[in-house]
Write a protein that holds these residues in place. Sequence first.
Motif, PDB file in Angstrom:
ATOM      1  N   MET A 107       0.810  -1.221   0.000  1.00  0.00           N
ATOM      2  CA  MET A 107       0.000   0.000   0.000  1.00  0.00           C
ATOM      3  C   MET A 107       0.840   1.266   0.000  1.00  0.00           C
ATOM      4  SD  MET A 107      -3.196  -0.941   2.501  1.00  0.00           S
ATOM      5  CE  MET A 107      -4.456  -2.124   1.973  1.00  0.00           C
ATOM      6  N   GLY A 108       2.139   1.114   0.233  1.00  0.00           N
ATOM      7  CA  GLY A 108       3.025   2.265   0.164  1.00  0.00           C
ATOM      8  C   GLY A 108       3.303   2.964   1.472  1.00  0.00           C
ATOM      9  N   PHE A 109       2.834   2.398   2.594  1.00  0.00           N
ATOM     10  CA  PHE A 109       3.086   3.022   3.893  1.00  0.00           C
ATOM     11  C   PHE A 109       4.529   2.810   4.344  1.00  0.00           C
ATOM     12  CE2 PHE A 109      -1.615   1.959   4.526  1.00  0.00           C
ATOM     13  CZ  PHE A 109      -2.015   3.192   4.037  1.00  0.00           C
ATOM     14  N   ALA A 110       5.229   1.878   3.721  1.00  0.00           N
ATOM     15  CA  ALA A 110       6.630   1.599   4.034  1.00  0.00           C
ATOM     16  C   ALA A 110       7.369   1.360   2.726  1.00  0.00           C
ATOM     17  CB  ALA A 110       6.744   0.378   4.948  1.00  0.00           C
ATOM     18  N   VAL A 164       5.471   6.366  -3.635  1.00  0.00           N
ATOM     19  CA  VAL A 164       4.670   5.173  -3.873  1.00  0.00           C
ATOM     20  C   VAL A 164       4.309   5.021  -5.343  1.00  0.00           C
ATOM     21  CG1 VAL A 164       2.461   6.306  -3.413  1.00  0.00           C
ATOM     22  CG2 VAL A 164       2.686   3.839  -3.046  1.00  0.00           C
ATOM     23  N   THR A 165       4.173   6.125  -6.061  1.00  0.00           N
ATOM     24  CA  THR A 165       3.813   6.030  -7.475  1.00  0.00           C
ATOM     25  C   THR A 165       4.908   5.368  -8.301  1.00  0.00           C
ATOM     26  OG1 THR A 165       4.631   8.295  -7.771  1.00  0.00           O
ATOM     27  CG2 THR A 165       2.272   8.012  -7.417  1.00  0.00           C
ATOM     28  N   ARG A 166       6.152   5.528  -7.861  1.00  0.00           N
ATOM     29  CA  ARG A 166       7.264   4.906  -8.577  1.00  0.00           C
ATOM     30  C   ARG A 166       7.229   3.388  -8.402  1.00  0.00           C
ATOM     31  NH1 ARG A 166      13.145   7.027  -7.226  1.00  0.00           N
ATOM     32  NH2 ARG A 166      12.580   6.242  -5.158  1.00  0.00           N
ATOM     33  N   ARG A 167       6.895   2.942  -7.208  1.00  0.00           N
ATOM     34  CA  ARG A 167       6.817   1.499  -6.965  1.00  0.00           C
ATOM     35  C   ARG A 167       5.529   0.916  -7.522  1.00  0.00           C
ATOM     36  NH1 ARG A 167       8.299   3.419  -1.930  1.00  0.00           N
ATOM     37  NH2 ARG A 167       6.307   2.822  -1.011  1.00  0.00           N
ATOM     38  N   GLY A 168       4.464   1.720  -7.491  1.00  0.00           N
ATOM     39  CA  GLY A 168       3.186   1.253  -8.008  1.00  0.00           C
ATOM     40  C   GLY A 168       2.369   0.526  -6.954  1.00  0.00           C
ATOM     41  N   VAL A 169       1.052   0.707  -6.998  1.00  0.00           N
ATOM     42  CA  VAL A 169       0.137   0.022  -6.089  1.00  0.00           C
ATOM     43  C   VAL A 169      -0.642  -1.020  -6.906  1.00  0.00           C
ATOM     44  CG1 VAL A 169      -1.848   0.265  -4.548  1.00  0.00           C
ATOM     45  CG2 VAL A 169      -0.087   2.039  -4.594  1.00  0.00           C
ATOM     46  N   PRO A 170      -0.680  -2.263  -6.458  1.00  0.00           N
ATOM     47  CA  PRO A 170      -1.396  -3.305  -7.204  1.00  0.00           C
ATOM     48  C   PRO A 170      -2.872  -2.965  -7.394  1.00  0.00           C
ATOM     49  CG  PRO A 170      -0.030  -4.270  -5.476  1.00  0.00           C
ATOM     50  CD  PRO A 170      -0.024  -2.798  -5.248  1.00  0.00           C
ATOM     51  N   GLU A 171      -3.445  -3.469  -8.482  1.00  0.00           N
ATOM     52  CA  GLU A 171      -4.840  -3.179  -8.791  1.00  0.00           C
ATOM     53  C   GLU A 171      -5.806  -3.797  -7.790  1.00  0.00           C
ATOM     54  OE1 GLU A 171      -5.668  -4.295 -12.768  1.00  0.00           O
ATOM     55  OE2 GLU A 171      -4.358  -2.778 -13.668  1.00  0.00           O
ATOM     56  N   TRP A 172      -5.359  -4.820  -7.062  1.00  0.00           N
ATOM     57  CA  TRP A 172      -6.250  -5.469  -6.103  1.00  0.00           C
ATOM     58  C   TRP A 172      -6.295  -4.734  -4.760  1.00  0.00           C
ATOM     59  CZ3 TRP A 172      -2.843  -7.480  -2.376  1.00  0.00           C
ATOM     60  CH2 TRP A 172      -1.534  -7.721  -2.825  1.00  0.00           C
ATOM     61  N   LEU A 173      -5.620  -3.579  -4.712  1.00  0.00           N
ATOM     62  CA  LEU A 173      -5.662  -2.728  -3.525  1.00  0.00           C
ATOM     63  C   LEU A 173      -6.202  -1.361  -3.903  1.00  0.00           C
ATOM     64  CD1 LEU A 173      -2.180  -3.515  -1.927  1.00  0.00           C
ATOM     65  CD2 LEU A 173      -4.390  -4.472  -1.263  1.00  0.00           C
ATOM     66  N   ASP A 174      -6.948  -0.752  -2.985  1.00  0.00           N
ATOM     67  CA  ASP A 174      -7.467   0.598  -3.186  1.00  0.00           C
ATOM     68  C   ASP A 174      -6.918   1.463  -2.052  1.00  0.00           C
ATOM     69  OD1 ASP A 174      -8.819   2.834  -3.966  1.00  0.00           O
ATOM     70  OD2 ASP A 174     -10.790   2.169  -3.241  1.00  0.00           O
ATOM     71  N   VAL A 175      -6.011   2.365  -2.386  1.00  0.00           N
ATOM     72  CA  VAL A 175      -5.308   3.150  -1.362  1.00  0.00           C
ATOM     73  C   VAL A 175      -5.737   4.610  -1.412  1.00  0.00           C
ATOM     74  CG1 VAL A 175      -3.063   3.864  -0.483  1.00  0.00           C
ATOM     75  CG2 VAL A 175      -3.332   1.585  -1.481  1.00  0.00           C
ATOM     76  N   ALA A 186      -9.430  -7.540  -3.250  1.00  0.00           N
ATOM     77  CA  ALA A 186      -9.397  -8.979  -3.497  1.00  0.00           C
ATOM     78  C   ALA A 186      -7.972  -9.464  -3.279  1.00  0.00           C
ATOM     79  CB  ALA A 186      -9.852  -9.293  -4.918  1.00  0.00           C
ATOM     80  N   LEU A 187      -7.803 -10.763  -3.113  1.00  0.00           N
ATOM     81  CA  LEU A 187      -6.466 -11.326  -3.050  1.00  0.00           C
ATOM     82  C   LEU A 187      -5.941 -11.455  -4.484  1.00  0.00           C
ATOM     83  CD1 LEU A 187      -6.837 -14.060  -0.278  1.00  0.00           C
ATOM     84  CD2 LEU A 187      -5.861 -11.767  -0.079  1.00  0.00           C
ATOM     85  N   PRO A 188      -4.646 -11.346  -4.671  1.00  0.00           N
ATOM     86  CA  PRO A 188      -4.098 -11.335  -6.032  1.00  0.00           C
ATOM     87  C   PRO A 188      -4.208 -12.687  -6.737  1.00  0.00           C
ATOM     88  CG  PRO A 188      -2.336 -11.457  -4.425  1.00  0.00           C
ATOM     89  CD  PRO A 188      -3.592 -11.221  -3.647  1.00  0.00           C
ATOM     90  N   THR A 189      -4.300 -12.638  -8.049  1.00  0.00           N
ATOM     91  CA  THR A 189      -4.216 -13.852  -8.858  1.00  0.00           C
ATOM     92  C   THR A 189      -2.763 -14.031  -9.273  1.00  0.00           C
ATOM     93  OG1 THR A 189      -4.616 -12.638 -10.912  1.00  0.00           O
ATOM     94  CG2 THR A 189      -6.558 -13.479  -9.726  1.00  0.00           C
ATOM     95  N   ARG A 190      -2.438 -15.175  -9.823  1.00  0.00           N
ATOM     96  CA  ARG A 190      -1.048 -15.428 -10.223  1.00  0.00           C
ATOM     97  C   ARG A 190      -0.580 -14.421 -11.266  1.00  0.00           C
ATOM     98  NH1 ARG A 190       3.200 -14.966 -10.406  1.00  0.00           N
ATOM     99  NH2 ARG A 190       4.957 -16.407 -10.638  1.00  0.00           N
TER     100      ARG A 190
END
Length: 208
Positions: A107-110, A164-175, A186-190
């Motif tokens: 999520m980018g908090f760390a 955080v934008t440089r690392r990117g946030v996965p689509e399955w998370l809403d931050v 949701a939990l991530p798919t492969r």
Amino acid sequence: MARYRESVCRFCRREMTKLFLKGDRCYSDKCSVERRNYPPGQHGQGRPKHTDYGIQLREKQKVKRIYGVLEKQFRNYVGLAERQKGVTGENLLVLLESRLDNMVYRMGFASSRAEARQLVTHGHILVNGRKVDIVSFRIKPGNVIELREKSRTIPSVEESLKTVTRRGVPEWLDVDVANFKGVVKALPTREELPPTIREQLIVEFYSR
């Protein structure tokens, strides 16, 4: 718990790939893999012969180091993945991704998982409004993860959110960066997990 006090950059060099253990340093030209792309030690620049066992071992060690899990706990994750329905290797990766410390990092908090573990163990993280200080706490879809109000001025958190934008946030998370809050959609798919991980080699290693 065992604690490694030496340079974690040696782990990246040993696995010959970036494990992103040092936060922003891994994205800069100071990254040890970029500067010395060979294993550490006096024989690092040699031409080692890789057996099937050695390849499986290196993949297992790589994933352990990425997620910061020790051998006993990692073996337990493999056993749990085997008992679940579906593909064992994919189940293993989803279990590792659902750890609280990993979610805080995603999520980018760390800026690294080690930094995320510190935030969790020091009681800075709330899950569904309740303080959780167990790094291996399993997160489920719909869970809300946020920083405590008193913890939102921590310098490392502010610096991490700026990049955080440089690392990117996965689509399955809403931050929601403004409110220091994130929701697990949701939990991530492969397909949403790193393609560089060859989880089948790990399953084969523990099936020997």
